[in-house]
Design a protein around this motif. Structure first.
Motif: not given
Length: 178
Positions: A136-154
């Motif tokens: 039980a807890g808080v899970y964070f889905c993070s996505v990092d992509a080469a060249g994509d520096f803006t937006g919401d990645n988490d």
């Protein structure tokens, strides 16, 4: 004469095309111990799939307060913008990586999850089998992509693991509120 507007439009389109966006369709899951759950996560990116890193991180809920298990006070707190489960510094809770997948490679479990039946399916869904109370807890889905520096990645997802009688009580209260 048209050079400046064309340049502005070009860079605006480039910014949109080089943007990452992570989405979770459901922010809260409640399950019973030893069951399975899929924490859904999806993303859009302009990057090649081989350049995408999906990481799920775990943060335990904040330490319980005197008001623990009071659903009415919990609802009031949420209405006021408070989140007693997540509004505390990381130094006051357990934080560690769960699993990571790079491109099309096989997912790799974090050291605290060796031997567990967890994997990543589809683009970024976390599939958890034989879930324990301590999951039980808080899970964070993070996505990092080469060249994509803006937006919401988490994005975050809360997982509640409750014994069956407590889950049934919670469901009855939710039905009454409808």
């Amino acid at each position: 004469m048209w050079t400046a507007p064309v340049t502005i439009v070009f860079f605006s389109l480039l910014k949109v095309l080089m943007c990452i966006e992570v989405k979770v369709p459901q922010q809260t899951y409640t399950i019973v111990p030893l069951s399975s759950v899929t924490l859904r996560c999806d993303y859009t990116t302009s990057a090649n799939i081989n350049d995408v890193i999906v990481t799920w991180r775990y943060k335990s809920f904040c330490k319980p307060t005197v008001l623990e298990n009071n659903l009415i006070l919990e609802e009031i707190g949420l209405y006021l913008g408070e989140d007693r489960f997540n509004d505390c510094p990381d130094s006051e809770r357990t934080v560690h990586p769960v699993i990571q997948k790079i491109g099309r490679n096989k997912p790799v479990l974090g050291k605290n999850y060796f031997g567990r039946k967890f994997t990543i399916e589809n683009k970024a869904d976390l599939v958890m089998s034989e879930v324990k109370l301590l999951d039980a807890g808080v899970y964070f889905c993070s996505v990092d992509a080469a060249g994509d520096f803006t937006g919401d990645n988490d994005k975050k997802v809360k997982l509640f693991v409750k014994p069956e009688e407590q889950s049934a009580t919670t469901e009855k209260l939710q039905i009454r509120q409808l």
